[in-house]
Scaffold this active site. Structure first.
Site, PDB file in Angstrom:
ATOM      1  N   CYS A   7      50.309 -36.521-124.638  1.00 57.09           N
ATOM      2  CA  CYS A   7      49.861 -35.120-123.821  1.00 57.09           C
ATOM      3  C   CYS A   7      50.129 -33.713-124.343  1.00 57.09           C
ATOM      4  O   CYS A   7      49.260 -32.658-124.228  1.00 57.09           O
ATOM      5  CB  CYS A   7      50.014 -35.309-122.431  1.00 57.09           C
ATOM      6  SG  CYS A   7      51.830 -35.283-122.146  1.00 57.09           S
ATOM      7  N   HIS A  58      54.954 -34.891-118.433  1.00 50.67           N
ATOM      8  CA  HIS A  58      53.386 -34.745-118.565  1.00 50.67           C
ATOM      9  C   HIS A  58      53.275 -33.444-118.816  1.00 50.67           C
ATOM     10  O   HIS A  58      53.653 -32.434-118.257  1.00 50.67           O
ATOM     11  CB  HIS A  58      52.976 -35.384-117.458  1.00 50.67           C
ATOM     12  CG  HIS A  58      51.459 -35.716-117.578  1.00 50.67           C
ATOM     13  ND1 HIS A  58      50.904 -36.176-118.498  1.00 50.67           N
ATOM     14  CD2 HIS A  58      50.065 -35.199-116.916  1.00 50.67           C
ATOM     15  CE1 HIS A  58      49.361 -36.234-118.619  1.00 50.67           C
ATOM     16  NE2 HIS A  58      49.005 -35.609-117.313  1.00 50.67           N
ATOM     17  N   ASP A  74      43.534 -31.925-117.582  1.00 57.77           N
ATOM     18  CA  ASP A  74      44.234 -33.172-117.716  1.00 57.77           C
ATOM     19  C   ASP A  74      43.538 -34.262-118.352  1.00 57.77           C
ATOM     20  O   ASP A  74      42.850 -34.779-117.743  1.00 57.77           O
ATOM     21  CB  ASP A  74      44.932 -33.692-116.555  1.00 57.77           C
ATOM     22  CG  ASP A  74      45.937 -34.556-116.448  1.00 57.77           C
ATOM     23  OD1 ASP A  74      46.190 -35.143-117.610  1.00 57.77           O
ATOM     24  OD2 ASP A  74      46.602 -34.986-115.493  1.00 57.77           O
TER      25      ASP A  74
END
Length: 187
Positions: A7, A58, A74
């Protein structure tokens, strides 16, 4: 370009594409000192548990207009892409007191996009198992390293107890906020 389990690099690549955009963009590292951040609506989670995942960290991106977040990017969410910021923060971080007691409070390290692109540096060693195999296959492009070639992943992605206690600049890279402080400031 999207690579599961990377990520931090996915967000860097998004910012690379948004470089000419005049809007205010920010990266957000979601974690806590115990590296157990409870996040809902994640594709890696099952539908039966609301897409709940306990990430060690994250990273997401958000756009601010007039200092207030309006869109969240996201790439791992089950919500729409992009997601309105108010929807993302109400659906992704529910008041889960039992889980918070067990896993710790979620903290958000907010980094301006320009700084994130300029200074992010990872040699991907955090994704190697002790025997040298990858935990998850890496992206097919070279590592994103700062000009000096030094990986700073641990420093950049972690949120330490010291960062939480100071609740301001986290060792020169971003500002650490509680979820409530983030909502007060950006939503």
């Amino acid at each position: 370009v999207y690579t599961p389990c990377y990520c931090e690099e996915n967000v860097w690549k998004l910012f690379e594409r948004l470089a000419r955009d005049e809007d205010e963009w920010y990266a957000v590292v979601i974690s806590n000192p115990s590296r157990t951040a409870v996040v809902l609506e994640q594709r890696a989670g099952s539908a039966e548990n609301g897409g709940l995942v306990i990430w060690d960290y994250h990273v997401i991106a958000f756009r601010a207009i007039g200092g207030k977040a309006d869109l969240v990017l996201d790439l791992d969410t089950r919500l729409s892409f992009p997601t309105p910021a108010s929807t993302y923060f109400s659906r992704t971080f529910l008041p889960l007191d039992l889980l918070r007691q067990q896993f710790g409070e979620v903290f958000l390290k907010v980094v301006e996009a320009k700084q994130y692109v300029r200074e992010f540096s990872s040699d991907r060693s955090h994704m190697r198992l002790p025997d040298g195999r990858w935990q998850s296959p890496p992206p097919d492009y070279p590592c994103i390293l700062a000009p000096d070639g030094v990986g700073r992943f641990e420093e950049q992605m972690s949120i330490t107890s010291e960062d939480v206690a100071r609740r301001r600049e986290a060792r020169g890279w971003g500002t650490v906020l509680t979820l409530e402080e983030f909502r007060d400031r950006f939503l």
